[in-house]
Scaffold this motif. Structure first.
Motif, PDB file in Angstrom:
ATOM      1  N   TRP A   6       0.830  -1.208   0.000  1.00  0.00           N
ATOM      2  CA  TRP A   6       0.000   0.000   0.000  1.00  0.00           C
ATOM      3  C   TRP A   6       0.857   1.247   0.000  1.00  0.00           C
ATOM      4  CZ3 TRP A   6      -0.819   3.610   4.162  1.00  0.00           C
ATOM      5  CH2 TRP A   6      -1.854   4.540   3.915  1.00  0.00           C
ATOM      6  N   VAL A   7       0.438   2.247  -0.777  1.00  0.00           N
ATOM      7  CA  VAL A   7       1.139   3.531  -0.856  1.00  0.00           C
ATOM      8  C   VAL A   7       0.219   4.612  -0.297  1.00  0.00           C
ATOM      9  CG1 VAL A   7       2.135   5.258  -2.385  1.00  0.00           C
ATOM     10  CG2 VAL A   7       2.512   2.820  -2.843  1.00  0.00           C
ATOM     11  N   PRO A   8       0.628   5.319   0.751  1.00  0.00           N
ATOM     12  CA  PRO A   8      -0.234   6.341   1.369  1.00  0.00           C
ATOM     13  C   PRO A   8      -0.337   7.581   0.489  1.00  0.00           C
ATOM     14  CG  PRO A   8       1.905   6.312   2.439  1.00  0.00           C
ATOM     15  CD  PRO A   8       1.892   5.140   1.499  1.00  0.00           C
ATOM     16  N   PRO A   9      -1.414   8.358   0.634  1.00  0.00           N
ATOM     17  CA  PRO A   9      -1.618   9.543  -0.201  1.00  0.00           C
ATOM     18  C   PRO A   9      -0.481  10.563  -0.144  1.00  0.00           C
ATOM     19  CG  PRO A   9      -3.658   8.952   0.885  1.00  0.00           C
ATOM     20  CD  PRO A   9      -2.599   8.062   1.477  1.00  0.00           C
ATOM     21  N   GLY A  10       0.239  10.646   0.958  1.00  0.00           N
ATOM     22  CA  GLY A  10       1.306  11.631   1.062  1.00  0.00           C
ATOM     23  C   GLY A  10       2.604  11.234   0.384  1.00  0.00           C
ATOM     24  N   SER A  11       2.675  10.034  -0.143  1.00  0.00           N
ATOM     25  CA  SER A  11       3.899   9.533  -0.757  1.00  0.00           C
ATOM     26  C   SER A  11       4.112  10.144  -2.139  1.00  0.00           C
ATOM     27  CB  SER A  11       3.827   8.010  -0.886  1.00  0.00           C
ATOM     28  OG  SER A  11       4.873   7.518  -1.715  1.00  0.00           O
ATOM     29  N   PRO A  12       5.382  10.415  -2.524  1.00  0.00           N
ATOM     30  CA  PRO A  12       5.663  10.869  -3.888  1.00  0.00           C
ATOM     31  C   PRO A  12       5.234   9.858  -4.953  1.00  0.00           C
ATOM     32  CG  PRO A  12       7.561  11.231  -2.468  1.00  0.00           C
ATOM     33  CD  PRO A  12       6.586  10.405  -1.686  1.00  0.00           C
ATOM     34  N   LEU A  13       5.017   8.598  -4.564  1.00  0.00           N
ATOM     35  CA  LEU A  13       4.593   7.575  -5.518  1.00  0.00           C
ATOM     36  C   LEU A  13       3.099   7.612  -5.792  1.00  0.00           C
ATOM     37  CD1 LEU A  13       6.487   4.468  -4.052  1.00  0.00           C
ATOM     38  CD2 LEU A  13       7.327   6.152  -5.710  1.00  0.00           C
ATOM     39  N   TYR A  14       2.349   8.279  -4.935  1.00  0.00           N
ATOM     40  CA  TYR A  14       0.896   8.094  -4.901  1.00  0.00           C
ATOM     41  C   TYR A  14       0.221   8.431  -6.229  1.00  0.00           C
ATOM     42  CZ  TYR A  14      -3.929   8.345  -3.279  1.00  0.00           C
ATOM     43  OH  TYR A  14      -5.283   8.145  -3.114  1.00  0.00           O
ATOM     44  N   GLU A  15       0.623   9.501  -6.895  1.00  0.00           N
ATOM     45  CA  GLU A  15      -0.062   9.931  -8.110  1.00  0.00           C
ATOM     46  C   GLU A  15       0.629   9.454  -9.390  1.00  0.00           C
ATOM     47  OE1 GLU A  15      -0.728  14.118  -7.991  1.00  0.00           O
ATOM     48  OE2 GLU A  15      -2.288  13.957  -6.456  1.00  0.00           O
ATOM     49  N   LEU A  16       1.629   8.577  -9.273  1.00  0.00           N
ATOM     50  CA  LEU A  16       2.312   8.092 -10.469  1.00  0.00           C
ATOM     51  C   LEU A  16       1.437   7.094 -11.221  1.00  0.00           C
ATOM     52  CD1 LEU A  16       5.976   7.564  -9.215  1.00  0.00           C
ATOM     53  CD2 LEU A  16       4.886   9.630 -10.116  1.00  0.00           C
ATOM     54  N   ASP A  17       1.511   7.148 -12.541  1.00  0.00           N
ATOM     55  CA  ASP A  17       0.722   6.254 -13.375  1.00  0.00           C
ATOM     56  C   ASP A  17       1.420   4.914 -13.564  1.00  0.00           C
ATOM     57  OD1 ASP A  17      -1.434   7.994 -13.763  1.00  0.00           O
ATOM     58  OD2 ASP A  17      -0.396   9.027 -15.392  1.00  0.00           O
ATOM     59  N   SER A  18       0.647   3.926 -14.013  1.00  0.00           N
ATOM     60  CA  SER A  18       1.105   2.542 -14.060  1.00  0.00           C
ATOM     61  C   SER A  18       1.193   2.007 -15.481  1.00  0.00           C
ATOM     62  CB  SER A  18       0.140   1.636 -13.266  1.00  0.00           C
ATOM     63  OG  SER A  18       0.029   2.055 -11.927  1.00  0.00           O
TER      64      SER A  18
ATOM     65  N   ASP B 232      -7.783  -2.632 -14.689  1.00  0.00           N
ATOM     66  CA  ASP B 232      -7.288  -3.134 -13.409  1.00  0.00           C
ATOM     67  C   ASP B 232      -6.965  -1.978 -12.462  1.00  0.00           C
ATOM     68  OD1 ASP B 232      -7.521  -5.689 -14.313  1.00  0.00           O
ATOM     69  OD2 ASP B 232      -5.371  -6.091 -14.456  1.00  0.00           O
ATOM     70  N   THR B 233      -6.814  -2.315 -11.208  1.00  0.00           N
ATOM     71  CA  THR B 233      -6.416  -1.333 -10.209  1.00  0.00           C
ATOM     72  C   THR B 233      -4.995  -0.865 -10.487  1.00  0.00           C
ATOM     73  OG1 THR B 233      -7.812  -2.413  -8.565  1.00  0.00           O
ATOM     74  CG2 THR B 233      -6.077  -0.942  -7.743  1.00  0.00           C
ATOM     75  N   PRO B 234      -4.741   0.435 -10.528  1.00  0.00           N
ATOM     76  CA  PRO B 234      -3.373   0.915 -10.747  1.00  0.00           C
ATOM     77  C   PRO B 234      -2.480   0.554  -9.562  1.00  0.00           C
ATOM     78  CG  PRO B 234      -4.816   2.735 -10.174  1.00  0.00           C
ATOM     79  CD  PRO B 234      -5.700   1.535 -10.371  1.00  0.00           C
ATOM     80  N   LEU B 235      -1.187   0.612  -9.784  1.00  0.00           N
ATOM     81  CA  LEU B 235      -0.234   0.260  -8.727  1.00  0.00           C
ATOM     82  C   LEU B 235      -0.352   1.194  -7.533  1.00  0.00           C
ATOM     83  CD1 LEU B 235       2.832  -0.489 -11.032  1.00  0.00           C
ATOM     84  CD2 LEU B 235       1.251  -2.144 -10.019  1.00  0.00           C
ATOM     85  N   THR B 236      -0.672   2.462  -7.787  1.00  0.00           N
ATOM     86  CA  THR B 236      -0.914   3.415  -6.711  1.00  0.00           C
ATOM     87  C   THR B 236      -2.290   4.029  -6.914  1.00  0.00           C
ATOM     88  OG1 THR B 236       0.144   5.224  -7.929  1.00  0.00           O
ATOM     89  CG2 THR B 236       1.532   3.943  -6.456  1.00  0.00           C
ATOM     90  N   ALA B 237      -2.984   4.274  -5.830  1.00  0.00           N
ATOM     91  CA  ALA B 237      -4.387   4.674  -5.924  1.00  0.00           C
ATOM     92  C   ALA B 237      -4.575   6.040  -6.558  1.00  0.00           C
ATOM     93  CB  ALA B 237      -5.020   4.655  -4.529  1.00  0.00           C
ATOM     94  N   GLY B 238      -3.564   6.897  -6.516  1.00  0.00           N
ATOM     95  CA  GLY B 238      -3.704   8.225  -7.082  1.00  0.00           C
ATOM     96  C   GLY B 238      -3.393   8.319  -8.554  1.00  0.00           C
ATOM     97  N   GLY B 239      -2.913   7.227  -9.163  1.00  0.00           N
ATOM     98  CA  GLY B 239      -2.551   7.239 -10.576  1.00  0.00           C
ATOM     99  C   GLY B 239      -3.553   6.466 -11.415  1.00  0.00           C
ATOM    100  N   ASP B 240      -3.200   6.291 -12.680  1.00  0.00           N
ATOM    101  CA  ASP B 240      -4.039   5.549 -13.615  1.00  0.00           C
ATOM    102  C   ASP B 240      -3.192   4.498 -14.323  1.00  0.00           C
ATOM    103  OD1 ASP B 240      -6.667   7.074 -13.639  1.00  0.00           O
ATOM    104  OD2 ASP B 240      -5.273   8.696 -14.119  1.00  0.00           O
ATOM    105  N   VAL B 241      -3.849   3.469 -14.848  1.00  0.00           N
ATOM    106  CA  VAL B 241      -3.179   2.529 -15.737  1.00  0.00           C
ATOM    107  C   VAL B 241      -3.154   3.167 -17.119  1.00  0.00           C
ATOM    108  CG1 VAL B 241      -3.215   0.228 -16.761  1.00  0.00           C
ATOM    109  CG2 VAL B 241      -3.989   0.558 -14.396  1.00  0.00           C
ATOM    110  N   VAL B 242      -1.957   3.460 -17.646  1.00  0.00           N
ATOM    111  CA  VAL B 242      -1.841   4.142 -18.938  1.00  0.00           C
ATOM    112  C   VAL B 242      -1.285   3.240 -20.026  1.00  0.00           C
ATOM    113  CG1 VAL B 242      -1.591   6.390 -17.837  1.00  0.00           C
ATOM    114  CG2 VAL B 242       0.455   5.093 -18.446  1.00  0.00           C
TER     115      VAL B 242
END
Length: 274
Positions: free
Chosen positions: A216-228, A245-255
């Protein structure tokens, strides 16, 4: 919406071909075709007709350089892609966290300030962050830019898309929540350093490997909004399904969704923009 999703939005429906050694050019009629090359392609003809090329900076592990990096940068620089949608030259880097082996390796940091406090050489999140920062710095200044000068290619790290390759084949900590947090911190350090240049960053893995290595990646992490960029499909149809599918981090998208097919007797990795 993640940053890479915005930059790649114009590629929906295109096929990106990620090639193994000695492969042929793109199939006619593909609207956008890219090729992925790295040290396994050393000494083999590089593919022709690339709209863009994704070049591996490392030689299979995070601490080594691709010995054919200069040649492959020159190849990718001749691609004809649309920089606004998909830059002609992109790169990917191997990632790792060998903190549990810090007494056996020379690359583990002994100092440095981080969001997790000061690194003092221990196997913790602070030193993991510094390790990631250091690897990203070496990737740019020790590997990429010297190879670009050798190739006579004008490479600006801030103008590249950097994919962080997160796979179990590299060295990672495991077994505890603290181990996963350390692994996450190493990737955060890499992301922080690359982002400081203005570069775009994405994550390449499978959901299973990501959960095993990072979790799990928390919202405050620099990884959170990265796309997959997801791997694991065996056909284009399956790849299209993986776009949901679910992206690797919840703030990003599968691109991108990768799938493997056989062409001319060789297994080729293709990538379907989502």
């Amino acid at each position: 919406m993640g940053a890479l999703r915005r930059s790649l939005a114009g590629l929906a429906g295109a096929v990106v071909v990620v090639l193994s050694p000695g492969v042929a050019a793109a199939a006619p009629g593909d609207p956008v075709t890219g090729f992925d090359v790295s040290y396994p392609q050393c000494g083999t003809p590089l593919p022709t007709g690339a709209d863009f090329g994704v070049v591996g900076v490392n030689g299979g592990v995070a601490t080594t350089a691709n010995p054919c990096l200069a040649e492959q940068l020159a190849w990718a620089a001749r691609a004809t892609g649309d920089a606004a949608a998909h830059p002609p030259l992109q790169v990917y880097v191997n990632t790792a966290n060998p903190g549990h082996l810090q007494d056996e390796i020379s690359t583990w940091p002994r100092s440095g300030d981080t969001p997790y406090g000061s690194c003092t050489g221990d196997n913790d999140r602070a030193c993991s962050w510094v390790y990631g920062q250091t690897r990203a710095s070496v990737d740019i200044h020790g590997f990429l830019l010297p190879a670009a000068r050798t190739a006579g290619v004008d490479v600006v790290p801030a103008e590249l898309v950097w994919w962080l390759d997160v796979e179990t084949m590299n060295t990672w900590q495991s077994g505890t929540a603290a181990s996963l947090a350390n692994n996450r911190a190493a990737l955060e350090g890499m992301t922080d350093y690359l982002a400081s240049t203005g570069a775009r960053i994405g994550l390449y893995s499978t959901g299973q490997q990501w959960q095993q290595i990072v979790g799990w990646v928390p919202p405050g992490s620099p990884l959170y909004e990265l796309d997959s960029w997801l791997a694991g499909a065996l056909s284009r149809g399956e790849a299209a399904l993986h776009c949901s599918d679910t992206p690797l981090t919840a703030g990003g998208d599968v691109v991108l969704s990768q799938y493997v097919v056989e062409r001319d007797g060789r297994l080729l990795d293709h990538d379907l923009p989502c």
